[in-house]
Design a protein around this motif. Structure first.
Motif, PDB file in Angstrom:
ATOM      1  N   ASP A 172       1.014  -1.310   0.218  1.00  0.00           N
ATOM      2  CA  ASP A 172      -0.076  -0.190  -0.154  1.00  0.00           C
ATOM      3  C   ASP A 172       0.868   1.038   0.029  1.00  0.00           C
ATOM      4  O   ASP A 172       1.212   2.599   1.066  1.00  0.00           O
ATOM      5  CB  ASP A 172      -0.938  -0.159   1.364  1.00  0.00           C
ATOM      6  N   PHE A 173       1.781   1.641  -1.231  1.00  0.00           N
ATOM      7  CA  PHE A 173       2.799   2.435  -1.206  1.00  0.00           C
ATOM      8  C   PHE A 173       1.470   3.553  -1.255  1.00  0.00           C
ATOM      9  O   PHE A 173       2.608   4.498  -0.709  1.00  0.00           O
ATOM     10  CB  PHE A 173       3.210   2.719  -2.203  1.00  0.00           C
ATOM     11  N   LEU A 174       0.542   3.836  -1.724  1.00  0.00           N
ATOM     12  CA  LEU A 174      -0.078   4.978  -2.129  1.00  0.00           C
ATOM     13  C   LEU A 174      -0.814   5.527  -0.736  1.00  0.00           C
ATOM     14  O   LEU A 174      -1.917   6.857  -0.417  1.00  0.00           O
ATOM     15  CB  LEU A 174      -1.272   5.144  -2.618  1.00  0.00           C
ATOM     16  N   ASP A 179      -3.608  -1.461  -3.892  1.00  0.00           N
ATOM     17  CA  ASP A 179      -2.154  -2.401  -3.878  1.00  0.00           C
ATOM     18  C   ASP A 179      -1.967  -0.983  -5.066  1.00  0.00           C
ATOM     19  O   ASP A 179      -2.226  -1.150  -5.718  1.00  0.00           O
ATOM     20  CB  ASP A 179      -2.568  -3.651  -3.581  1.00  0.00           C
ATOM     21  N   SER A 180      -0.587  -0.872  -4.754  1.00  0.00           N
ATOM     22  CA  SER A 180       0.360  -0.710  -5.916  1.00  0.00           C
ATOM     23  C   SER A 180       1.632  -1.182  -6.641  1.00  0.00           C
ATOM     24  O   SER A 180       1.604  -2.445  -4.684  1.00  0.00           O
ATOM     25  CB  SER A 180       0.470   0.719  -5.580  1.00  0.00           C
ATOM     26  N   GLY A 224       3.545   8.115   9.009  1.00  0.00           N
ATOM     27  CA  GLY A 224       2.327   7.121   8.968  1.00  0.00           C
ATOM     28  C   GLY A 224       2.892   6.078   7.932  1.00  0.00           C
ATOM     29  O   GLY A 224       1.382   5.686   7.178  1.00  0.00           O
ATOM     30  N   ASP A 225       3.793   6.719   6.598  1.00  0.00           N
ATOM     31  CA  ASP A 225       3.510   6.255   5.246  1.00  0.00           C
ATOM     32  C   ASP A 225       4.867   5.355   4.855  1.00  0.00           C
ATOM     33  O   ASP A 225       5.653   5.619   5.621  1.00  0.00           O
ATOM     34  CB  ASP A 225       2.806   6.846   4.262  1.00  0.00           C
ATOM     35  N   LYS A 251       5.236   7.233  -1.641  1.00  0.00           N
ATOM     36  CA  LYS A 251       4.260   7.794  -2.418  1.00  0.00           C
ATOM     37  C   LYS A 251       3.985   8.417  -3.308  1.00  0.00           C
ATOM     38  O   LYS A 251       3.428   8.454  -4.367  1.00  0.00           O
ATOM     39  CB  LYS A 251       3.128   8.869  -1.055  1.00  0.00           C
ATOM     40  N   THR A 252       4.967   9.446  -3.478  1.00  0.00           N
ATOM     41  CA  THR A 252       5.587  10.244  -4.304  1.00  0.00           C
ATOM     42  C   THR A 252       6.497  10.205  -5.377  1.00  0.00           C
ATOM     43  O   THR A 252       6.559  10.867  -6.250  1.00  0.00           O
ATOM     44  CB  THR A 252       5.373  11.678  -3.466  1.00  0.00           C
ATOM     45  N   GLY A 253       7.775   9.861  -5.301  1.00  0.00           N
ATOM     46  CA  GLY A 253       8.676   9.252  -4.542  1.00  0.00           C
ATOM     47  C   GLY A 253       9.801  11.141  -4.835  1.00  0.00           C
ATOM     48  O   GLY A 253      11.038  10.708  -5.510  1.00  0.00           O
TER      49      GLY A 253
END
Length: 268
Positions: A172-174, A179-180, A224-225, A251-253
């Motif tokens: 859950d990268f986002l 799932d991504s 938290g991510d 999430k953003t790179g």
């Protein structure tokens, strides 16, 4: 638990009496539950030579037992083959040599020869296998068909070029309960896509600028991510006299920080 009896088995490769590759499923006491022989050389496989490459279990056809998805090579690179074995008996269920489906890309690849992710990609209660090798994204169902095909080749997913030899990482990268898929460990580009193969973000496509190591995943900044830990970056493309350790926001790179480390970089 390939045979569904409630205890775990160990799967390992061996060499048969005639020199053929053999896969053995062994019970906890070491006795063979089943064996399956393959018409490729056994023993310790040399890089880029024929033989067994990888195998993994999954609930590909039933929730009651696990089957075994085997990858082998019949020659050097580009000769990959998938074989699905019945986890209860070791019998061959199906075999296929193609990777991406015909018509899905200008380039047709043989079955992937690198690590795949096994999980319930489509939410049907059964497992599928996710491939991004060498430059094709597809998901193999338990019946041997692809549920999706996307060409990573020539900017098909990530703009800029044709990144090769990535390894999929699913999480859950986002941070939104979906799932991504991370295209990890390629030597020219790092990127994140949705489970359907849509680009979320990617680094610039530059040869010998991304290390051929699979990135680590964790929450390094405590927000938290998920974040990505990426070792072995060169100081500049193709210059490997110093190694750099990068941390990215998954999430953003976005690059969170970079640290110089001693030793050579690794961007093959």
């Amino acid at each position: 638990d390939v045979d569904g009896n409630g205890t775990l088995e160990t799967l390992f490769a061996a060499e048969g009496a005639a020199g053929e590759a053999r896969l053995i499923a062994a019970a906890s006491d070491g006795t063979a539950v089943w064996t399956h022989d393959f018409d490729v050389p056994g023993g310790t496989r040399q890089w880029n030579q024929p033989g067994l490459t990888l195998w993994r279990t999954g609930h590909f056809r039933s929730t009651e037992y696990e089957d075994v998805l085997v990858q082998l090579m019949r020659g050097s690179g580009g000769t990959g083959e998938f074989q699905l074995l019945d986890g209860r008996t070791g019998a061959l269920v199906w075999t296929r040599t193609y990777g991406n489906s015909a018509g899905s890309s200008p380039v047709l690849r043989n079955a992937g020869e690198a690590q795949m992710v096994v999980y319930d990609w489509d939410g049907d209660g059964l497992d599928e296998a996710v491939n991004v090798h060498p430059d094709m994204f597809y998901v193999v169902d338990g019946d041997g068909d692809n549920l999706i095909d996307r060409s990573i080749y020539n900017g098909g997913v990530f703009a800029g070029g044709s990144p090769l030899y990535g390894t999929p990482i699913v999480a859950d990268f986002l941070n939104n309960q979906t799932d991504s898929i991370l295209f990890a460990g390629g030597y020219s580009q790092l990127g994140l896509m949705t489970k359907s193969g849509v680009d979320v973000w990617h680094t610039p496509f530059i040869y010998d600028n991304t290390p051929g190591f699979i990135q680590g995943v964790g929450d390094v900044d405590g927000d938290g991510d998920l974040d990505l830990l990426s070792v072995g970056h060169p100081s500049s493309p193709g210059v490997d006299t110093q190694s750099r350790f990068h941390a990215y926001d998954a999430k953003t790179g976005a690059l969170l920080w970079s640290v110089n480390l001693p030793g050579r970089a690794h961007a093959p």
